[in-house]
Design a protein around this motif. Structure first.
Motif, PDB file in Angstrom:
ATOM      1  N   THR A 194       0.789  -1.194   0.015  1.00 54.24           N
ATOM      2  CA  THR A 194      -0.050   0.183   0.057  1.00 54.24           C
ATOM      3  C   THR A 194       0.891   1.061   0.025  1.00 54.24           C
ATOM      4  N   ALA A 195       0.373   2.229  -0.171  1.00 57.57           N
ATOM      5  CA  ALA A 195       1.236   3.694  -0.227  1.00 57.57           C
ATOM      6  C   ALA A 195       1.685   3.746   1.082  1.00 57.57           C
ATOM      7  N   GLN A 196       0.984   3.508   2.442  1.00 52.74           N
ATOM      8  CA  GLN A 196       1.437   3.536   3.709  1.00 52.74           C
ATOM      9  C   GLN A 196       2.876   2.465   3.748  1.00 52.74           C
ATOM     10  N   ASP A 197       2.641   1.285   3.262  1.00 53.61           N
ATOM     11  CA  ASP A 197       3.870   0.395   3.239  1.00 53.61           C
ATOM     12  C   ASP A 197       5.082   1.113   2.608  1.00 53.61           C
ATOM     13  N   VAL A 198       4.794   1.824   1.534  1.00 53.92           N
ATOM     14  CA  VAL A 198       6.041   2.244   0.828  1.00 53.92           C
ATOM     15  C   VAL A 198       6.618   3.687   1.373  1.00 53.92           C
ATOM     16  N   LEU A 199       5.576   4.746   1.576  1.00 51.46           N
ATOM     17  CA  LEU A 199       6.177   5.755   2.188  1.00 51.46           C
ATOM     18  C   LEU A 199       6.383   6.034   3.655  1.00 51.46           C
ATOM     19  N   GLN A 200       5.468   5.192   4.503  1.00 53.95           N
ATOM     20  CA  GLN A 200       5.916   5.081   6.058  1.00 53.95           C
ATOM     21  C   GLN A 200       5.911   6.517   6.457  1.00 53.95           C
ATOM     22  N   ASP A 201       4.774   7.390   6.132  1.00 54.24           N
ATOM     23  CA  ASP A 201       4.675   8.550   6.563  1.00 54.24           C
ATOM     24  C   ASP A 201       3.102   8.830   7.275  1.00 54.24           C
ATOM     25  N   SER A 202       3.248   9.582   8.302  1.00 57.76           N
ATOM     26  CA  SER A 202       1.715   9.800   9.181  1.00 57.76           C
ATOM     27  C   SER A 202       1.567  11.412   9.070  1.00 57.76           C
ATOM     28  N   SER A 203       2.281  12.206   8.329  1.00 53.21           N
ATOM     29  CA  SER A 203       2.253  13.508   8.616  1.00 53.21           C
ATOM     30  C   SER A 203       1.374  14.421   7.280  1.00 53.21           C
ATOM     31  N   HIS A 204       1.258  13.454   6.272  1.00 54.88           N
ATOM     32  CA  HIS A 204       0.726  14.176   5.062  1.00 54.88           C
ATOM     33  C   HIS A 204      -0.492  13.360   4.600  1.00 54.88           C
ATOM     34  N   VAL A 205      -1.374  14.099   3.932  1.00 53.03           N
ATOM     35  CA  VAL A 205      -2.485  13.403   3.466  1.00 53.03           C
ATOM     36  C   VAL A 205      -2.222  12.793   2.146  1.00 53.03           C
ATOM     37  N   TYR A 206      -2.698  11.363   2.025  1.00 52.72           N
ATOM     38  CA  TYR A 206      -2.421  10.724   0.704  1.00 52.72           C
ATOM     39  C   TYR A 206      -3.364   9.532   1.023  1.00 52.72           C
ATOM     40  N   ARG A 207      -3.545   8.511  -0.168  1.00 48.05           N
ATOM     41  CA  ARG A 207      -4.368   7.393   0.107  1.00 48.05           C
ATOM     42  C   ARG A 207      -3.437   6.107   0.758  1.00 48.05           C
ATOM     43  N   ARG A 208      -3.619   6.105   1.866  1.00 50.78           N
ATOM     44  CA  ARG A 208      -2.671   5.438   2.723  1.00 50.78           C
ATOM     45  C   ARG A 208      -2.860   3.837   2.326  1.00 50.78           C
ATOM     46  N   ASP A 209      -4.151   3.452   2.087  1.00 52.54           N
ATOM     47  CA  ASP A 209      -4.437   2.058   2.081  1.00 52.54           C
ATOM     48  C   ASP A 209      -4.455   1.757   0.454  1.00 52.54           C
ATOM     49  N   GLU A 210      -4.335   2.480  -0.241  1.00 51.11           N
ATOM     50  CA  GLU A 210      -4.427   2.089  -1.603  1.00 51.11           C
ATOM     51  C   GLU A 210      -3.211   1.196  -2.171  1.00 51.11           C
TER      52      GLU A 210
END
Length: 222
Positions: free
Chosen positions: A98-114
């Motif tokens: 997922t986007a969260q797996d790749v970016l490992q960021d919690s400060s910005h808005v994006y589709r984390r579960d995509e």
């Protein structure tokens, strides 16, 4: 977001993430996918920085009967152990990220579960090598997408059979690893050559039978 960009729900700058459309041609032997998009890393589809370090998303295929299970993935730009244009079956050591797996960021808005990328839990082997990714300039990025990224490859064994359901195949793509714009849906596939051959064979038999009746009639036979 309003036209002239697409009507998709883009997070962030449309000039860097907007996907206008996708055109897919899939036969039992080969696949071609043309993705019309804006991308911040230029026509080489290189990684770029927009608050976070971002890369082009991978192209995924799924069976329409189960849209949550991606079965194959093709990178548009090489990353980690994955080569651009090669086809990978998502099983064994090949996983999805997922986007969260790749970016490992919690400060910005994006589709984390995509789901945006192929991932691995060990050594990976492509199901098919030798595919190509070609990106050309297309439009102005506002009225038409900046780029046309075309992926072409020979289908690996079992690819067509695993993906096609009721004459359609599922395709998903995120323009970047943040998932800021995503296109996902089903497209109709081309008929199997076997069906075409069967139809042509039937026509030949029908023509032969008609010709035989005409000859017998001329001879006064039945």
């Amino acid at each position: 977001m309003t036209p002239p960009y697409s009507t998709c729900d883009v997070i962030g700058a449309e000039s860097r993430f907007d996907i206008q459309k996708a055109q897919i041609s899939l036969t039992p032997n080969a696949t071609q996918a043309s993705l019309f998009l804006n991308y911040g890393g230029g026509p080489s589809l290189s990684p770029f920085y927009d608050v976070l370090n971002l890369s082009a998303g991978d192209l995924f295929f799924y069976n329409p009967s189960n849209p949550d299970q991606y079965l194959y993935g093709v990178p548009l730009h090489s990353h980690d152990s994955f080569t651009a244009g090669d086809v990978y079956q998502i099983s064994g050591n090949v996983t999805t990220l997922t986007a969260q797996d790749v970016l490992q960021d919690s400060s910005h808005v994006y589709r984390r579960d995509e789901t945006v990328w192929l991932g691995s839990s060990g050594p990976v082997t492509p199901a098919q090598t030798g595919g190509t990714v070609t990106t050309t300039s297309y439009g102005d990025g506002v009225h038409n997408a900046l780029y046309n990224a075309t992926v072409q490859f020979t289908n690996p064994a079992g690819f067509y059979q695993a993906l096609v359901s009721n004459g359609s195949v599922g395709v998903a793509f995120a323009s970047a690893t943040c998932g800021n714009d995503v296109i996902k849906g089903t497209v109709a596939v081309n008929p199997e050559p076997g069906s075409v051959i069967l139809l042509m064979t039937c026509c030949v038999f029908l023509f032969a039978a008609k010709f035989r009746r005409q000859v017998l009639a001329r001879l006064g036979l039945h």
